[in-house]
Scaffold this motif. Structure first.
Motif, PDB file in Angstrom:
ATOM      1  N   ASN A 234      43.901  55.768  41.194  1.00  0.00           N
ATOM      2  CA  ASN A 234      44.333  54.815  40.173  1.00  0.00           C
ATOM      3  C   ASN A 234      43.557  55.038  38.880  1.00  0.00           C
ATOM      4  N   ARG A 269      47.844  53.198  34.736  1.00  0.00           N
ATOM      5  CA  ARG A 269      48.196  51.782  34.675  1.00  0.00           C
ATOM      6  C   ARG A 269      47.484  51.150  33.494  1.00  0.00           C
ATOM      7  N   GLY A 369      39.182  54.371  41.893  1.00  0.00           N
ATOM      8  CA  GLY A 369      39.762  53.993  40.607  1.00  0.00           C
ATOM      9  C   GLY A 369      38.900  54.416  39.429  1.00  0.00           C
TER      10      GLY A 369
END
Length: 588
Positions: A234, A269, A369
């Motif tokens: 991520n 994102r 992440g």
């Protein structure tokens, strides 16, 4: 490993005398110094002999490095960026374990470098030893506090260098001088043999031009066994942090976004840290200061910055106020003013904020992440520029730096070429303790990022198109704001404006489709999602929204196909799974 105490002191006196000559040379506008003014003193700490075959050579063999003059070397006085400090302290009797570890690992230490006075500032200025010259932008500040170490690396004088980072002392000069800069997780590298600034914030970081050198140094200092590389799952772009940047956000994020897609086949994102952290750091309301030092739009980030500054001042006083009071040195007026601004800080409150910040970022990033933010506000300020003394400018810069400083997370600053002939950079942050993961990710991505920087620099996009792209992004953000306010038609209008300005961005069509769904305009939503998918076949949101539109239009089989496609792209997507189960029950 070092010369005798008497000889060392002579070297220190010689170095301090040279510093005075350099100051005079500046006043007379003499030519620049060959070492860019990076070094306070030269020395030579040699590694042990190589082990005999078949044993492997030392891991840092062939590398040379410098250290910021806050780290101790046996028989040398540590000046801490101040002649007054040097005059009132004796030579050290032991070398910092971090320095010894690097030398034992095969590297040669060649000198001590300039830091800001008492390592307090982030600008790189020093009235005693002069401001080192930024090799990448000679008319700009090099950034601090570890200015000399960054300059030594950027100028090619050493392969890597150590610095200290409390509130940005490694990250800022790395960004301003256009080199890699790594701040490790708090307390994972020993701070023994280093003059403390603010122990709750202090870390020893390092600079390098080559990502493999950054990686090798990190593996030794962090005592990491070699293991397989874990890929990030991520990537998050902190949109509100990029709103603070003086550089167009796309100029900073585009190369990393494209690199992520190319290397990992993933899309980044977006996260608004103000919203994310607001419910997770309860004590920040005590540090808002009525928004007096910045835009209330960034209320929480400014409060985090204020908490960091309070902790920094309090712990600096605890460490050094006794010396300042007893010796009465001519400390820089800006330091004196800054220390006298506030009363006693709520140390317990600051520590609570630290704990909550670490927990919040760990929850967001987990083990795999990466959070992307600007390293600094923009290009390095010009020498003697007004920004250097601007409270607003400094607060906004420290907002960006406070995320890693207060959470203790690790952060790396990666150069992204130039903007207006000045170095610019972006930072990647991983959770506290994720240092190996961040170093591995940096090494994996660096070459591709630099390739994307070159592609961007060589692109023949016209200025009009570039302006249109920026205007389209601005229109999209207005559409997002209207959508959050449930002003659906207004959102449609803004997204339509963005599409007219730049019709090649899938997100604009997908976002407009979301607004059309709210307006029950299902055919328009389906058409927009199809356009989005044509532009970006991996857009999960577009498949979900088209599936919803088709379900409402009665195209149930096509809707199931869209939801299934979303699940292929993102197997854990709950929305798609729920929709498929619902449709199967209704239409078995």
């Amino acid at each position: 490993m070092a010369s005798s105490g008497a000889a060392a002191n002579l070297w220190v006196l010689f170095g301090l005398g040279i510093a005075g000559i350099f100051l005079a040379a500046r006043r007379l506008r003499r030519p620049a110094r060959p070492d860019h003014g990076a070094f306070i003193s030269r020395l030579e700490l040699l590694p042990p002999l190589q082990p005999p075959p078949p044993q492997a050579p030392h891991p840092l063999t062939g590398l040379c490095f410098a250290i910021a003059d806050a780290l101790h070397v046996n028989d040398y006085i540590t000046s801490f960026g101040s002649l007054e400090w040097a005059k009132t302290h004796d030579a050290e009797v032991q070398t910092s374990p971090v320095v010894s570890a690097l030398v034992d690992g095969g590297a040669i230490c060649v000198g001590k470098t300039v830091i800001d006075e008492m390592a307090y500032s982030i600008h790189g200025e020093n009235k005693y030893f002069d401001t080192p010259t930024n090799p990448a932008a000679p008319d700009r500040v090099p950034g601090g506090c570890s200015s000399g170490s960054a300059v030594a690396v950027a100028g090619g004088m050493v392969d890597f260098a150590l610095g200290i980072d409390s509130i940005g002392g490694v990250r800022v000069p790395g960004a301003y001088c256009g080199v890699l800069a790594f701040r490790p997780s708090h307390a994972v590298v020993s701070s023994s043999g280093v003059i403390p600034v603010a122990p709750s914030l202090d870390t020893i970081g390092w600079f390098a031009r080559d990502p493999s050198v950054l990686h090798r140094v990190g593996h030794l200092l962090l005592r990491l066994p070699y293991a397989g590389i874990r890929q990030p799952r991520n990537f998050y772009i902190a949109d509100d942090c990029f709103e603070l940047s003086k550089i167009p956000a796309r100029r900073l994020t585009q190369v990393v976004t494209k690199s992520v897609e190319k290397l990992f086949g993933r899309q980044v994102r977006h996260v608004n840290l103000e919203n994310y952290l607001s419910s997770r750091i309860s004590g920040l309301s005590n540090y808002s200061n009525g928004h007096k030092n910045g835009d209330s739009k960034f209320r929480l980030l400014l409060a985090l910055c204020n908490a960091m500054r309070s902790l920094h001042k309090r712990e600096f006083k605890d460490q050094h106020m006794e010396w300042i009071t007893s010796v009465k040195p001519a400390v820089d007026a800006r330091i004196v003013n800054d220390l006298s601004e506030d009363g006693d800080s709520d140390i317990d409150g600051c520590q609570d904020v630290r704990k909550e910040a670490r927990s919040a970022l760990s929850e967001l990033l987990k083990d795999d992440g990466i959070l992307m933010i600007p390293t600094a506000l923009g290009c390095p300020p010009k020498l003697n520029a007004k920004e250097l003394s601007s409270e607003s400018y400094n607060s906004q810069t420290l907002c960006l730096l406070s995320l890693a400083s207060m959470s203790g997370c690790c952060q790396v600053s990666i150069p992204l070429g130039t903007h207006d002939k000045c170095p610019i950079s972006v930072s990647l942050i991983a959770r506290h303790g994720g240092d190996r993961f961040l170093l591995d990710t940096t090494q994996t991505m660096y070459t591709t990022i630099q390739e994307q920087v070159e592609i961007l620099a060589k692109s023949s996009v016209s200025s009009k198109q570039a302006m249109n792209e920026e205007a389209a992004e601005a229109a999209k953000e207005k559409g997002n704001a209207a959508f959050k306010e449930k002003q659906w038609q207004k959102a449609v209008n803004f997204y339509t404006e963005a599409i007219k300005l730049n019709g090649k961005v899938a997100t604009y069509y997908s976002n407009r489709a979301a607004a059309f769904l709210e307006l029950t305009s299902y055919r328009q939503a389906e058409a927009d999602c199809t356009s989005a998918i044509d532009l970006d076949p991996k857009s999960v949101k577009a498949y979900l929204r088209r599936g919803t539109a088709r379900e409402m239009l009665g195209y149930y089989k096509d809707a199931v196909d869209d939801f299934n496609h979303a699940l292929v792209l993102e197997p854990m997507n709950k929305t798609a799974g729920v929709a498929i189960n619902r449709l199967k029950k209704l239409f078995p």
